[in-house]
Enzyme design. Structure first.
Site, PDB file in Angstrom:
ATOM      1  N   LEU A  68       0.862  -1.068  -0.004  1.00 51.54           N
ATOM      2  CA  LEU A  68      -0.047  -0.084   0.085  1.00 51.54           C
ATOM      3  C   LEU A  68       1.013   1.314   0.082  1.00 51.54           C
ATOM      4  CD1 LEU A  68      -2.766  -1.030   2.601  1.00 51.54           C
ATOM      5  CD2 LEU A  68      -2.971  -0.946   0.299  1.00 51.54           C
ATOM      6  N   GLY A  69       1.947   1.155   0.595  1.00 50.60           N
ATOM      7  CA  GLY A  69       2.739   2.312   0.463  1.00 50.60           C
ATOM      8  C   GLY A  69       4.015   2.011   1.511  1.00 50.60           C
ATOM      9  N   ASP A 186       0.067  13.864  16.952  1.00 49.23           N
ATOM     10  CA  ASP A 186      -0.019  14.206  15.352  1.00 49.23           C
ATOM     11  C   ASP A 186      -1.100  14.263  14.811  1.00 49.23           C
ATOM     12  OD1 ASP A 186       1.830  14.822  13.158  1.00 49.23           O
ATOM     13  OD2 ASP A 186       2.060  12.746  12.751  1.00 49.23           O
TER      14      ASP A 186
END
Length: 343
Positions: A68-69, A186
């Site tokens: 996916l990445g 974050d």
């Protein structure tokens, strides 16, 4: 010309679009942009092993479907668990970093914290595993949906009717995390997935608790932040996070306030010609009034968000539930607040 990792226009705060990305290449919905940044050049043999798992069975139980990445610290795959046939996302730590004790310690801590989360508006970690040949990996639910950041780029700012339920859901998920003494650190649109629930509309899921940290952290945890790993995204950092001060849930309230401002206006509340100028503006407390950008929005919404963006933490909302209750009152949503927080 903007260079990575720039995400917003320095002049008006508008989101930047990567024009070099191929329009023909589909972007998987369940991976945040923090996970798809280009991996370091000249990977080692070990890194090649972690980056070529497609079609293999990981640890004897996960059939890897596709990548996916990837990022500097990990590779993310779509996989199916052999026993249950469940679809999952697997984050595999780069072997280059798995040899670094601090990185492994940090990943284990991430898993230990995120496994405690159990809420429909947060993405939990299901399992931390290690293969016989030393690959360390995290297993998470695969969320099929739309990143909030991508939704904003395609459709522009959210209307009050669209955005308020999602914002309250994020408050609820973070309220759950804070009750477990976990802060996110974050928050940003890239870390929120919008999942379509049949018959119920969109559900906001806060993802990537990889930077999460217990409020009552031991000195050993603080050492992990000194290993060169950047904690947080500059555009959404609270003033105390910029200063490197101890954090609590009010830092997440500040970041969610920035996210809310951007949701409804399409801009950031702190502007500058550089990231440094924007950070200085936050330290000085020079937030732009919301209705300066969107005059049609309610004055009460402007006031509620402005309080979340106070420079001093003690001047902000003292909890996510208080923030949510104030937001819910903007549009007479007391019933919605009660449903989200009292059940």
């Amino acid at each position: 010309m903007y260079q990575a990792p720039a995400r917003f226009c320095q002049n008006d705060g508008s989101p930047l679009i990567d024009v070099q990305a191929s329009a023909d290449t589909p972007q998987p919905p369940a991976v945040s942009r923090t996970e798809v940044r280009k991996a370091p050049a000249t990977p080692s043999k070990g890194v090649d092993r972690a980056s070529t798992l497609t079609g293999q069975v990981l640890d004897g139980r996960y059939q890897v479907v596709k990548k996916l990445g990837e990022g500097g610290m990990s590779y993310v795959y779509l996989a199916r668990e052999s026993d249950t046939n469940d679809t999952v996302a697997i984050k595999v730590l780069s072997p280059k970093l798995s040899t670094e004790k601090s990185s492994v310690e940090r990943l284990r801590r991430e898993a230990g914290l995120a496994m405690r989360l159990d809420h429909p508006n947060v993405c939990r970690i299901l399992r931390l595993g290690e293969t016989e040949d030393g690959l360390i990996y995290l297993v998470m639910p695969y969320l099929q949906g739309d990143l909030m950041s991508d939704h904003e780029i395609r459709n522009g700012p959210f209307t009050l009717e669209q955005g308020m339920p999602l914002l309250l859901q994020m408050c609820r998920g973070l309220h759950h995390a804070h009750a477990l003494h976990i802060i996110h650190r974050d928050l940003k649109p890239e870390n929120v997935m919008l999942v379509e629930d049949p018959g119920q509309g969109m559900r906001a899921v806060v993802m990537d608790f990889g930077l999460a940290k217990e409020r009552r952290a031991e000195p050993e945890v603080a050492k992990l932040t000194a290993t060169g790993i950047v904690l947080g995204t500059p555009e959404f950092m609270s003033p105390e996070q910029i200063r490197g001060k101890p954090l609590d849930g009010r830092s997440d309230i500040y970041a969610l306030g920035i996210l809310a401002f951007e949701m409804f206006s399409g801009q950031l509340p702190f502007l500058g010609r550089s990231a440094q100028e924007m950070m200085i503006a936050r330290l000085r407390g020079n937030a732009m009034p919301l209705r300066q950008v969107k005059p049609e929005l309610p004055a009460k919404l402007e006031s509620v968000i402005a309080k979340s963006l106070e420079t001093e933490p003690e001047k902000r909302w003292d909890s996510m539930s208080a923030f949510a209750e104030a937001l819910s009152g903007v549009s007479g949503g007391g019933t919605m607040f009660a449903k989200l927080f009292k059940r």
